[in-house]
Design a protein around this motif. Structure first.
Motif, PDB file in Angstrom:
ATOM      1  N   GLN A  53       0.827  -1.207   0.000  1.00  0.00           N
ATOM      2  CA  GLN A  53       0.000   0.000   0.000  1.00  0.00           C
ATOM      3  C   GLN A  53       0.860   1.255   0.000  1.00  0.00           C
ATOM      4  N   GLY A  54       1.904   1.275   0.817  1.00  0.00           N
ATOM      5  CA  GLY A  54       2.785   2.450   0.866  1.00  0.00           C
ATOM      6  C   GLY A  54       3.495   2.687  -0.457  1.00  0.00           C
ATOM      7  N   PHE A  55       3.978   1.608  -1.092  1.00  0.00           N
ATOM      8  CA  PHE A  55       4.652   1.755  -2.387  1.00  0.00           C
ATOM      9  C   PHE A  55       3.682   2.271  -3.443  1.00  0.00           C
ATOM     10  N   ALA A  56       2.441   1.784  -3.389  1.00  0.00           N
ATOM     11  CA  ALA A  56       1.434   2.229  -4.364  1.00  0.00           C
ATOM     12  C   ALA A  56       1.129   3.716  -4.170  1.00  0.00           C
ATOM     13  N   ILE A  57       1.095   4.176  -2.922  1.00  0.00           N
ATOM     14  CA  ILE A  57       0.838   5.599  -2.660  1.00  0.00           C
ATOM     15  C   ILE A  57       2.009   6.438  -3.167  1.00  0.00           C
ATOM     16  N   ALA A  58       3.232   5.961  -2.947  1.00  0.00           N
ATOM     17  CA  ALA A  58       4.412   6.669  -3.462  1.00  0.00           C
ATOM     18  C   ALA A  58       4.328   6.787  -4.980  1.00  0.00           C
TER      19      ALA A  58
ATOM     20  N   LEU B 109     -10.948  -1.943  -3.231  1.00  0.00           N
ATOM     21  CA  LEU B 109     -10.210  -1.621  -4.455  1.00  0.00           C
ATOM     22  C   LEU B 109      -8.862  -2.324  -4.410  1.00  0.00           C
ATOM     23  N   ASP B 110      -8.234  -2.483  -5.587  1.00  0.00           N
ATOM     24  CA  ASP B 110      -6.860  -2.963  -5.513  1.00  0.00           C
ATOM     25  C   ASP B 110      -6.000  -1.826  -4.961  1.00  0.00           C
ATOM     26  N   LYS B 111      -4.835  -2.166  -4.427  1.00  0.00           N
ATOM     27  CA  LYS B 111      -4.054  -1.191  -3.669  1.00  0.00           C
ATOM     28  C   LYS B 111      -3.589  -0.027  -4.540  1.00  0.00           C
ATOM     29  N   GLN B 112      -3.394  -0.256  -5.853  1.00  0.00           N
ATOM     30  CA  GLN B 112      -3.021   0.842  -6.753  1.00  0.00           C
ATOM     31  C   GLN B 112      -4.189   1.831  -6.884  1.00  0.00           C
TER      32      GLN B 112
ATOM     33  N   ALA C 236      -4.653   3.764  -3.762  1.00  0.00           N
ATOM     34  CA  ALA C 236      -3.585   4.773  -3.657  1.00  0.00           C
ATOM     35  C   ALA C 236      -3.903   5.988  -4.510  1.00  0.00           C
ATOM     36  N   ARG C 237      -4.450   5.772  -5.717  1.00  0.00           N
ATOM     37  CA  ARG C 237      -4.777   6.906  -6.589  1.00  0.00           C
ATOM     38  C   ARG C 237      -5.905   7.752  -5.997  1.00  0.00           C
ATOM     39  N   LYS C 238      -6.860   7.096  -5.326  1.00  0.00           N
ATOM     40  CA  LYS C 238      -7.932   7.843  -4.643  1.00  0.00           C
ATOM     41  C   LYS C 238      -7.337   8.756  -3.573  1.00  0.00           C
TER      42      LYS C 238
ATOM     43  N   LYS D  58      -7.030  13.013  -3.293  1.00  0.00           N
ATOM     44  CA  LYS D  58      -7.464  13.799  -2.118  1.00  0.00           C
ATOM     45  C   LYS D  58      -6.335  14.687  -1.607  1.00  0.00           C
ATOM     46  N   ILE D  59      -5.127  14.134  -1.594  1.00  0.00           N
ATOM     47  CA  ILE D  59      -3.964  14.892  -1.118  1.00  0.00           C
ATOM     48  C   ILE D  59      -3.720  16.081  -2.042  1.00  0.00           C
ATOM     49  N   SER D  60      -3.798  15.825  -3.327  1.00  0.00           N
ATOM     50  CA  SER D  60      -3.581  16.880  -4.312  1.00  0.00           C
ATOM     51  C   SER D  60      -4.604  18.003  -4.136  1.00  0.00           C
TER      52      SER D  60
END
Ligand code: CTP
Ligand code: CA
Length: 225
Positions: A40-45, A205-208, A211-213, A217-219
């Motif tokens: 999950q962390g790698f997908a968020i990165a 959802l899949d972790k990718q 992560a995009r969701k 939100k962060i953006s």
């Protein structure tokens, strides 16, 4: 320039992410750790880098390739992770996805602990508390990231525990994760984003995709789009 803002809304922003487990040595051949895969962390990165952010990923021992365009720093222990985070700051957003070991052995034996040297049965294992990296960053008086996000892996009372954890850690957002099923090590995730005044549950959802969701939100929070 308008077009770039749409495609790369996080250009010029820095993101700092921790991921994976930490590994706390008992002796030169043994350690305490957990089942975090780092996925999950790698997908968020990866998702934040895709939006144009300058991403630093501080990772415990995992079996994953470094996402494209991401600056990866490998560490083993919670104390090393804390130091690497401090070295990598300042950042616009900090996302604490790592499953940091809460405790570590009070001492690490310099030589392998031997079975035949134990006279009173198995050796006792004394533990001491590790630094709380998320709490430390949340509490920074100078140079605190604009947005500090924690994860809460829970097996029960997920939202209630996440709300309490957000207040305890004094972070801005908590992503609550129901880990009662196949989340840890798996490829899917059910995330609930808990902010000061909102709760948003995303479907499984899949972790990718998850992560995009979160990256979107962060953006939105950092740039307005
Ligand atoms: N965390 C951290 N440093 C620690 C422990 C946790 O940075 N030493 C971060 C995790 O990365 C996560 C958040 O704190 O973003 C919540 O972690 P969690 O283990 O769920 O919370 P704890 O406060 O450790 O509570 P518990 O394990 O008892 O549920
Ligand atoms: Ca914990």
């Amino acid at each position: 320039i308008d077009r770039e803002k749409k495609v790369l809304p996080l250009k010029g922003k820095k993101a700092l992410i921790t991921a994976g487990p930490t590994r706390e040595p008992i002796d030169p051949v043994r350690y305490l750790s957990n089942h975090s895969s780092g996925k999950q962390g790698f997908a968020i990165a990866a998702a934040l880098a895709e939006l144009g952010a300058e991403v630093t990923l501080i990772s415990g021992p995992v079996h994953l390739p470094c996402p494209i365009g991401v600056n990866r720093i490998d560490i083993e222990t919670a104390e090393e992770m804390m130091g690497a985070v401090q070295d990598a700051l300042p950042s616009d957003v900090f996302i604490s996805v790592a499953a940091v070991a809460d405790w570590r052995p009070a001492e690490c034996a310099s030589l392998k602990v031997k079975k035949d040297k134990q006279t009173d049965g198995p050796p006792p294992l004394m533990l001491i508390e590790n630094p709380d990296i998320l709490k430390t960053v949340s509490h920074m008086e100078q140079g605190r990231p604009e947005l500090v996000i924690g994860f809460a892996a829970e097996t029960n009372d997920v939202v209630e525990n996440a709300r309490a954890k957000r207040l305890r850690k004094e972070c801005d957002w908590i992503v609550a994760n129901d880990v009662s099923g196949d989340v840890m090590g798996g490829d899917h995730n059910v995330m609930i984003l808990v902010t000061a005044d909102t709760e948003t549950e995303w479907p499984r959802l899949d972790k990718q995709a998850a992560a995009r969701k979160l990256a979107a939100k962060i953006s939105e929070a950092l740039t307005g789009h």
